[in-house]
Enzyme design. Structure first.
Site, short mmCIF file in Angstrom:
data_model
loop_
_atom_site.label_atom_id
_atom_site.label_comp_id
_atom_site.label_asym_id
_atom_site.label_seq_id
_atom_site.Cartn_x
_atom_site.Cartn_y
_atom_site.Cartn_z
N GLU A 66 -3.74 1.62 -7.35
CA GLU A 66 -4.20 2.83 -6.49
C GLU A 66 -3.46 4.11 -6.84
OE1 GLU A 66 -6.66 1.58 -2.77
OE2 GLU A 66 -4.33 1.56 -2.47
N HIS A 74 0.91 -1.31 0.09
CA HIS A 74 0.03 -0.11 -0.11
C HIS A 74 0.75 1.34 0.05
CE1 HIS A 74 -2.75 3.19 0.96
NE2 HIS A 74 -3.81 2.21 0.80
P1 13P Z 1 -9.85 6.14 -0.31
O1 13P Z 1 -10.98 5.24 -0.90
O2 13P Z 1 -10.18 6.82 1.15
O3 13P Z 1 -9.43 6.85 -1.42
O4 13P Z 1 -8.61 5.29 0.30
C1 13P Z 1 -8.18 4.40 -1.07
C2 13P Z 1 -7.25 3.43 -0.24
O5 13P Z 1 -6.19 3.76 0.18
C3 13P Z 1 -7.56 1.94 -0.09
O6 13P Z 1 -6.41 1.34 0.06
#
Ligand code: 13P
Length: 246
Positions: free
Chosen positions: A164, A96
């Protein structure tokens, strides 16, 4: 199979299980339930309690991270994949951006993935470019490096990839569906080179909520979502699923 994953980050106490109980109730009645799987990653402190409660239910529990060693060692504050598995969790996130920013390198992430899979955890491997990399048109280069430096063919079956973009996490800023489509196709191309025919699912994460999911669902290449903020409310999380299948 689609995935809806809720990542709580530093949120949650024993009582917060009520949020998941409501989501579980929704799931058991949802006519679309055979099409998707729900996974939640609460903090380490809640893994055992929640894994026990959801053992014979439909929500799967995972951790948000793991240490890059196998079982036990003298690393203060660290939690290994063996320890996570031993309290009943089935998944772990690895890579992450919160952890990459704190210093996780590709080499550390490779060890984490290896030990997690060795301990029978399925890995949700997170990748994504930051704002500067995006601005400098380095997105594909960054994603390719993050994938090829860590993933190996032998991990097949035990890996899910979550794209992400760091600039979208918690900001409300989202990629256009065209842009997301191109990036996902690129990620799948790289994955095909690594995994051949057994390519993992690719999820999207970053400001996913009941509203934004309506534009993401146009991107058929996306196999599900990794949700941060909106996963802390049962209503908001359920709205994502409802609007996705509407
Ligand atoms: P948000 O949905 O708050 O933008 O966060 C995404 C995230 O980092 C999930 O791991």
């Amino acid at each position: 199979m689609k995935y809806f994953i809720g990542n709580w980050k530093m949120f949650g106490s024993p009582k917060s299980i009520n949020i998941l109980k409501k989501i579980n109730l929704f799931y058991t009645k949802d006519k679309n339930r055979k099409k998707y799987r729900i996974i939640f990653t609460p903090p380490y402190t809640l893994l055992q309690n929640y894994s026990n409660y959801f053992k014979n239910k439909k929500i799967f529990i995972g951790s948000q991270n793991c240490y890059q060693k196998d079982k036990f060692s003298s690393n203060t504050g660290a939690i290994s994949p063996y320890m996570i598995k031993s309290v009943g969790a089935k998944y772990t996130l690895v890579g992450h951006s919160d952890n990459r920013i704190e210093g996780d390198t590709d080499l550390m992430l490779k060890k984490k993935v290896n030990y997690a899979i060795k301990n029978n955890l399925r890995v949700v491997f997170c990748i994504g470019e930051n704002k500067t990399e995006k601005k400098n048109k380095k997105t594909f280069q960054v994603l390719k490096r993050q994938l090829t430096n860590v993933l190996e063919k032998k991990f097949y079956n035990n890996i899910i990839v979550a794209y992400e973009p760091v600039w979208s996490i918690g900001t409300g800023e989202i990629p256009s569906s065209q842009n997301l489509k191109e990036t996902t196709i690129y990620i799948k191309k790289i994955l095909k080179n690594i995994f051949r025919s057994n390519t993992p699912s690719v999820l999207y994460g970053g400001s996913v909520d009941g509203l934004s999911v309506q534009s993401f669902k146009e991107v058929k290449e996306i196999d599900g979502f990794l949700v941060g903020g909106a996963s802390k409310s049962s209503k908001k999380f359920i709205d994502i699923i409802k609007n996705y299948y509407r």
